[in-house]
Scaffold this motif. Structure first.
Motif, PDB file in Angstrom:
ATOM      1  N   GLU A 115       0.937  -1.291   0.178  1.00 52.91           N
ATOM      2  CA  GLU A 115      -0.121  -0.055   0.190  1.00 52.91           C
ATOM      3  C   GLU A 115       0.984   1.091  -0.024  1.00 52.91           C
ATOM      4  O   GLU A 115       1.980   1.257   0.728  1.00 52.91           O
ATOM      5  N   GLY A 116       0.445   2.321  -0.896  1.00 54.46           N
ATOM      6  CA  GLY A 116       1.372   3.371  -1.076  1.00 54.46           C
ATOM      7  C   GLY A 116       2.556   3.282  -1.826  1.00 54.46           C
ATOM      8  O   GLY A 116       3.471   4.020  -2.162  1.00 54.46           O
ATOM      9  N   VAL A 117       2.861   2.000  -2.108  1.00 51.52           N
ATOM     10  CA  VAL A 117       4.050   1.657  -3.031  1.00 51.52           C
ATOM     11  C   VAL A 117       3.523   1.207  -4.299  1.00 51.52           C
ATOM     12  O   VAL A 117       3.958   1.668  -5.592  1.00 51.52           O
ATOM     13  N   LEU A 118       2.846   0.240  -4.459  1.00 52.02           N
ATOM     14  CA  LEU A 118       1.914  -0.391  -5.874  1.00 52.02           C
ATOM     15  C   LEU A 118       0.637  -0.059  -5.980  1.00 52.02           C
ATOM     16  O   LEU A 118       0.166   0.028  -7.094  1.00 52.02           O
ATOM     17  N   TRP A 119      -0.067   0.438  -4.983  1.00 50.63           N
ATOM     18  CA  TRP A 119      -1.502   0.539  -4.748  1.00 50.63           C
ATOM     19  C   TRP A 119      -1.795   1.715  -3.857  1.00 50.63           C
ATOM     20  O   TRP A 119      -1.188   1.827  -2.834  1.00 50.63           O
ATOM     21  N   LYS A 171      -7.216  -2.225  -7.975  1.00 46.01           N
ATOM     22  CA  LYS A 171      -6.624  -2.393  -6.465  1.00 46.01           C
ATOM     23  C   LYS A 171      -6.568  -3.824  -6.026  1.00 46.01           C
ATOM     24  O   LYS A 171      -5.297  -4.408  -5.530  1.00 46.01           O
ATOM     25  N   LYS A 172      -7.552  -4.743  -6.477  1.00 46.23           N
ATOM     26  CA  LYS A 172      -7.661  -6.076  -5.789  1.00 46.23           C
ATOM     27  C   LYS A 172      -6.377  -6.661  -6.598  1.00 46.23           C
ATOM     28  O   LYS A 172      -5.624  -7.687  -6.222  1.00 46.23           O
ATOM     29  N   GLN A 173      -6.352  -6.523  -8.078  1.00 42.25           N
ATOM     30  CA  GLN A 173      -5.247  -7.241  -8.912  1.00 42.25           C
ATOM     31  C   GLN A 173      -3.884  -6.832  -8.156  1.00 42.25           C
ATOM     32  O   GLN A 173      -2.870  -7.621  -8.096  1.00 42.25           O
ATOM     33  N   LEU A 174      -3.562  -5.479  -7.906  1.00 38.96           N
ATOM     34  CA  LEU A 174      -2.372  -5.099  -7.523  1.00 38.96           C
ATOM     35  C   LEU A 174      -2.286  -5.736  -5.935  1.00 38.96           C
ATOM     36  O   LEU A 174      -0.921  -5.802  -5.583  1.00 38.96           O
ATOM     37  N   GLN A 175      -3.131  -5.999  -5.062  1.00 39.68           N
ATOM     38  CA  GLN A 175      -2.985  -6.492  -3.699  1.00 39.68           C
ATOM     39  C   GLN A 175      -2.548  -8.009  -3.963  1.00 39.68           C
ATOM     40  O   GLN A 175      -1.743  -8.519  -2.890  1.00 39.68           O
ATOM     41  N   GLU A 176      -2.591  -8.585  -4.959  1.00 40.03           N
ATOM     42  CA  GLU A 176      -2.426  -9.964  -5.359  1.00 40.03           C
ATOM     43  C   GLU A 176      -0.606 -10.124  -5.850  1.00 40.03           C
ATOM     44  O   GLU A 176      -0.203 -11.143  -6.061  1.00 40.03           O
ATOM     45  N   MET A 177      -0.101  -8.892  -5.872  1.00 37.19           N
ATOM     46  CA  MET A 177       1.395  -9.017  -6.536  1.00 37.19           C
ATOM     47  C   MET A 177       2.436  -8.649  -5.857  1.00 37.19           C
ATOM     48  O   MET A 177       2.125  -8.204  -4.455  1.00 37.19           O
ATOM     49  N   ALA A 178       3.696  -9.397  -6.178  1.00 42.13           N
ATOM     50  CA  ALA A 178       4.875  -8.765  -5.456  1.00 42.13           C
ATOM     51  C   ALA A 178       5.681  -7.954  -6.438  1.00 42.13           C
ATOM     52  O   ALA A 178       5.437  -8.227  -7.860  1.00 42.13           O
ATOM     53  N   ILE A 179       6.402  -7.039  -6.094  1.00 46.16           N
ATOM     54  CA  ILE A 179       7.429  -6.442  -6.875  1.00 46.16           C
ATOM     55  C   ILE A 179       8.785  -7.348  -7.345  1.00 46.16           C
ATOM     56  O   ILE A 179       9.365  -7.792  -6.467  1.00 46.16           O
ATOM     57  N   PHE A 180       9.057  -7.523  -8.512  1.00 38.15           N
ATOM     58  CA  PHE A 180      10.145  -8.065  -9.106  1.00 38.15           C
ATOM     59  C   PHE A 180      11.203  -6.932  -9.267  1.00 38.15           C
ATOM     60  O   PHE A 180      12.388  -7.077  -9.022  1.00 38.15           O
ATOM     61  N   LEU A 220       7.983  -3.983 -12.514  1.00 39.48           N
ATOM     62  CA  LEU A 220       7.539  -4.989 -13.086  1.00 39.48           C
ATOM     63  C   LEU A 220       7.268  -5.957 -11.737  1.00 39.48           C
ATOM     64  O   LEU A 220       7.953  -6.174 -10.930  1.00 39.48           O
ATOM     65  N   THR A 221       6.144  -6.674 -11.835  1.00 36.78           N
ATOM     66  CA  THR A 221       5.533  -7.513 -10.901  1.00 36.78           C
ATOM     67  C   THR A 221       5.169  -8.911 -11.269  1.00 36.78           C
ATOM     68  O   THR A 221       5.222  -9.166 -12.567  1.00 36.78           O
ATOM     69  N   TYR A 222       4.908  -9.639 -10.340  1.00 39.05           N
ATOM     70  CA  TYR A 222       4.416 -10.957 -10.405  1.00 39.05           C
ATOM     71  C   TYR A 222       3.291 -11.366  -9.550  1.00 39.05           C
ATOM     72  O   TYR A 222       3.397 -10.554  -8.467  1.00 39.05           O
ATOM     73  N   ARG A 223       2.305 -12.191  -9.713  1.00 35.13           N
ATOM     74  CA  ARG A 223       1.333 -12.500  -8.828  1.00 35.13           C
ATOM     75  C   ARG A 223       1.904 -13.489  -7.949  1.00 35.13           C
ATOM     76  O   ARG A 223       2.752 -14.510  -8.257  1.00 35.13           O
TER      77      ARG A 223
END
Length: 199
Positions: free
Chosen positions: A100-104, A113-122, A132-135
């Motif tokens: 939160e506050g970084v990706l969304w 928001k829901k999609q981004l909450q399921e991701m991590a930053i690569f 660049l992110t991945y789920r």
């Protein structure tokens, strides 16, 4: 991993070019037992196997360069996050939800928001709020280009993307080409990228 990037060879190639200046290069040591233990203690989901295989050899990478290969002004960067930083998915503050506050943030549309909450930053793209992110939990580590609230899937698979990042030194504009079905043609027609590949 089918492609085992040689980051030192890339940096040596860039440094040998008279038209390029390497500003920063830092590569992390391989993943340690302590790194793995931190994930267990923090109950973090480890990255998918392709990401883990990459980080097992170099746990994070920072490369920043600029120059004019082939007479074209260009800069490039690679900023692959270390295992613990990626897996812990820290928010902007200690009280924030993951990323939160970084990706969304709460201003994004609920579906985004829901999609981004399921991701991590690569990879964090230098000088931009893009990543660049991945789920989390995606065993294939399909990568996405996230720029504010815009999410675009990269067409090539993870291993191919890493090979291209290495080949072109993470040049600006590279990742944007990779969201298109005709990415191979786009790369072939990009004179700046071809000049970098020829270094």
């Amino acid at each position: 991993m089918d492609h085992d990037p040689d980051w030192q060879r890339l940096v040596s190639r860039l440094k040998a070019a008279k038209t390029v200046k390497v500003v920063q290069y830092e590569v992390g040591d391989p993943i340690t037992k302590d790194d793995r233990e931190i994930l267990k203690v923090m109950e973090a989901v480890p990255p998918p196997p392709p990401v883990m295989r990459l980080l097992e050899k170099a746990n994070g990478l920072k490369l920043l360069w600029n120059g004019s290969p082939g007479g074209h002004a260009v800069q490039g960067s690679i900023n692959i996050l270390p295992l613990v930083q990626s897996a812990l998915r820290a928010g902007a503050t200690e009280e924030s939800a993951p990323l939160e506050g970084v990706l969304w943030n709460d201003e994004y549309a609920p579906a985004i928001k829901k999609q981004l909450q399921e991701m991590a930053i690569f990879e964090a793209l230098a000088g931009r709020s893009a990543h660049l992110t991945y789920r989390v939990g995606d065993k294939d580590a399909r990568l996405f280009l996230v720029d504010d609230d815009r999410i675009e899937a990269l067409v090539p698979d993870f291993v191919t993307v890493i090979g291209l990042i290495e080949r072109f030194g993470g040049a600006d504009g590279l990742r944007e080409h990779l969201v298109h079905a005709d990415w191979k043609d786009r790369l072939a027609k990009d004179e700046t990228l071809q000049a970098i590949a020829a270094l």
